[in-house]
Design an enzyme around this catalytic site. Structure first.
Site, PDB file in Angstrom:
ATOM      1  N   MET A  74      40.323  11.121  -1.787  1.00  0.00           N
ATOM      2  CA  MET A  74      40.678  10.171  -2.592  1.00  0.00           C
ATOM      3  C   MET A  74      40.519  10.620  -4.069  1.00  0.00           C
ATOM      4  SD  MET A  74      39.627   6.482  -1.188  1.00  0.00           S
ATOM      5  CE  MET A  74      38.292   6.861  -0.110  1.00  0.00           C
ATOM      6  N   GLU A  75      41.511  10.286  -5.057  1.00  0.00           N
ATOM      7  CA  GLU A  75      41.406  10.861  -6.483  1.00  0.00           C
ATOM      8  C   GLU A  75      40.248  10.377  -7.257  1.00  0.00           C
ATOM      9  OE1 GLU A  75      45.322   8.576  -6.709  1.00  0.00           O
ATOM     10  OE2 GLU A  75      44.745   8.907  -8.898  1.00  0.00           O
ATOM     11  N   SER A  76      39.670   9.333  -6.556  1.00  0.00           N
ATOM     12  CA  SER A  76      38.436   9.114  -7.598  1.00  0.00           C
ATOM     13  C   SER A  76      37.201   9.837  -7.348  1.00  0.00           C
ATOM     14  CB  SER A  76      37.971   7.429  -6.890  1.00  0.00           C
ATOM     15  OG  SER A  76      37.825   7.521  -5.509  1.00  0.00           O
ATOM     16  N   ASN A  96      46.562   9.317 -14.489  1.00  0.00           N
ATOM     17  CA  ASN A  96      45.169   9.347 -14.504  1.00  0.00           C
ATOM     18  C   ASN A  96      44.368  10.412 -14.939  1.00  0.00           C
ATOM     19  OD1 ASN A  96      44.566   6.950 -13.287  1.00  0.00           O
ATOM     20  ND2 ASN A  96      44.883   7.782 -11.068  1.00  0.00           N
TER      21      ASN A  96
END
Lengths: 270, 348
Positions: free
Chosen positions: A51-53, B106
């Protein structure tokens, strides 16, 4: 004959098959997470889900609430940050990512920012999030389109597909060789991109759908593959996995929401 | 910087001391575990003309924009309640002309904070976005939203963004000590960069722990004490969002918010009841339990899944061994001092 399936189950399976064993996969919320879990369970046990987090190499036990959801797994292998998740993509370590669609044009360029005027939007959509950078640098991008629309011209250009088609993406010099959207899935079929013109064409059609049904949504003269195939009937194993892992996905957003709201009202009363 | 040892304060005090009208305010959390209690306190204190930075706007940004605190917003993602038919405070404010919004990806948003955190004036971002409307359509930042430079080494065009150094960061974490060492684990997102890029930092935490806990797990410390201005202990401080190891997302309360957020009147009624109507977060939780019972909150408490302890131990913590001899020279302290004297090293 296998047991009956829902349309959403069919879609999840089609997306899951885009994940190959040993690949590094960036998952988005919703359909892609369930597809990732299914792929990991049945087709690609060595895939690394990310996940990009910064949650890297996780095994989803529940559908994710969002892309920073560490509550939906029991730990994970590598905790890094968002910045590194993108530089790792930039350096070529991500094989496939999944993006949602607000508007899409024939070359797979995307709008997820605004419908109407950007500054005074008829409808303000989420924005880029990770989309613009992922589709730029992941080796492959799969577009999952549950709502959204096909347009000749995007209201706002959020994320680059094949630009003006042909070799324009390559000629820009801004993107890795061979990158870009490889597949778009909607509720009627699966589209792929012509290797030369980069225009999207209908490659596969879901059961009970006609080519005319598909064309109704598309404002340009859609090309159709000579060897147009039909999405296969899911196996019991696939259906069972999805229904157990993500029952709300099996039901579809509207029905799941309706049942959830009904339950919420029941709770409020008691 | 607050006085050492004087950092533990109430949310009311932390916000009134550190968040001022016209400030650039950043929400340090990213999608998960947002600092709801601190956000609500900013709203209660009616701060105005803030420029808000948020990596991913969820209920927190909606509540701040809906209550009129925000003139300008820098973000990558906006929440929308109720899908296509619904709406959002951000959409309403854009159409009313009361909000200016700058969209980034982002990565670009996070990169601006990384530059700010490390003291650089700008940073390279991923060049693909140069072809998009993110690059071409600009709001209040104008020319300074992005600039393109030539790489001095490769000669290629590079896309850059300016550093961001917000005035104040509000952030919620699992635990901190009274000095402000803030420990956070789970989805790291851009939490460290958001906090460390900022001039002032307000940390809220689920619990304040002994300094010894921090010292035995420094790998979990994202924000060091010397950068922190205020520490606030607020159990359930992120509700309706989640805190790993403490509680899950509160789908019930989040559902109530989303049901309200689709219209201006709905959001106003929600804010009246749950923010203005509660003097602090404890009152908010009490009101919640009084109105709906404690079943919802009890049902989302985390079951433990502890991190394996990392052993920070060493073989010894003194130069003198168990027999009182210096570990390399083999002498006792008496023998050592005698030697110093015999060698003419000591002066009266």
């Amino acid at each position: 004959m296998s047991k009956p399936y829902t349309l959403q189950e069919l879609l999840v399976i089609a997306v899951a098959k885009e994940i190959h064993d040993f690949e590094n996969v960036i998952l988005g919320v919703g359909l892609p997470t369930t597809a990732g879990a299914l792929a990991k369970a049945l087709y690609a046990p060595h895939a690394t889900l990310m996940m990009e987090s910064g949650i890297i190499d996780f095994e989803p036990l529940l559908p994710l609430n969002h892309i920073a959801d560490a509550h939906s797994c029991r730990g994970f292998s590598y905790a890094t940050d968002l910045f590194s998740a993108f530089t790792m993509t930039y350096r070529g370590f991500v094989d496939v990512c999944f993006l949602g669609v607000g508007q899409v044009d024939r070359y797979g360029n995307l709008n997820t920012t605004a419908i109407g005027d950007y500054y005074k939007p008829t409808m303000r959509l989420p924005g880029s999030g990770g989309a613009a950078d992922f589709i730029s640098y992941a080796k492959r991008t799969v577009l999952t389109m549950l709502g959204g629309s096909f347009v000749n011209k995007l209201d706002y250009f959020t994320s680059p597909g094949y630009l003006e088609g042909g070799d324009s993406r390559k000629k820009s010099g801004l993107f890795p060789e061979g990158s870009g959207p490889t597949m778009l899935l909607n509720t009627k079929g699966i589209f792929r991109f012509d290797p030369v013109t980069k225009e999207m064409y209908l490659a596969q059609i879901h059961p009970r759908v006609t080519v005319d049904d598909v064309r109704k949504d598309i404002p340009w003269d859609l090309k159709v593959a000579d060897d147009l195939s039909e999405t296969p009937h899911p196996t019991d194993e696939e259906i069972d996995f999805i229904r157990c892992f993500a029952p709300a996905m099996s039901a579809g957003r509207e029905l799941a929401m309706e049942l959830t709201m009904a339950n919420l009202m029941k709770q409020l009363k008691s | 910087m607050a006085e050492r040892n004087g950092k533990v304060v109430s949310a009311k005090e932390a916000i009134s001391r550190n968040v001022h009208d016209g400030d650039h305010l950043i929400i340090g959390n990213y999608t998960v575990g947002s600092c709801a209690a601190l956000v609500y306190e900013v709203i209660r204190q009616s701060r105005k003309k803030l420029t808000l930075y948020s990596q991913s706007g969820i209920f927190d940004v909606e509540a701040l924009v809906g209550s009129g605190c925000i003139d300008r917003l820098v973000t990558t993602y906006c929440l929308r309640a109720g899908g296509r038919k619904g709406g959002s405070a951000v959409e309403r404010a854009l159409n009313a002309g009361t909000l200016e919004l700058e969209d980034y990806t982002n990565f670009q948003y996070n990169a601006r904070l990384m530059a700010g955190m490390h003291g650089f004036s700008y940073i390279q971002v991923l060049e693909g976005a140069m072809v998009t409307d993110l690059f071409h359509k600009r709001s209040f930042m104008g020319e300074d939203k992005y600039r393109v430079i030539k790489c001095p080494y490769t000669g290629k065009n590079q896309l850059t963004v300016p550093a961001a150094n917000p005035d104040v960061c509000i952030v919620h974490v699992q635990r901190a000590d009274k000095f402000g060492n803030a420990q956070y684990w789970g989805a790291l997102g851009s939490v460290a960069a958001a906090a460390l890029a900022s001039k002032r930092i307000i940390v809220s935490c689920e619990e304040i722990v002994e300094h010894d806990v921090i010292q035995s797990s420094p790998h979990l410390t994202l924000i060091p004490a010397y950068r922190v201005d205020a520490v606030v202990e607020i159990p359930w401080g992120a509700n309706p969002t989640e805190v790993l190891g403490y509680y899950n997302m509160d789908q019930f309360m989040y559902g109530l918010f989303m049901a309200a957020d689709g219209t201006a009147d709905g959001l106003k009624a929600w804010l009246d009841e749950w923010v203005y109507g509660c003097p602090n977060h404890e009152a908010y939780i009490n009101h919640y339990i009084q109105k709906f019972g404690s079943k919802c909150l009890d049902g989302i408490r985390a079951k433990a899944f502890y991190s394996a302890p990392a052993n920070y131990g060493s073989a010894f913590t003194s130069r003198w061994d168990t027999e009182g001899r210096e570990r390399n020279m083999g002498l006792t302290l008496d023998e050592f001092e005698l030697t110093l004297k015999q060698r003419g090293k000591l002066y009266e």
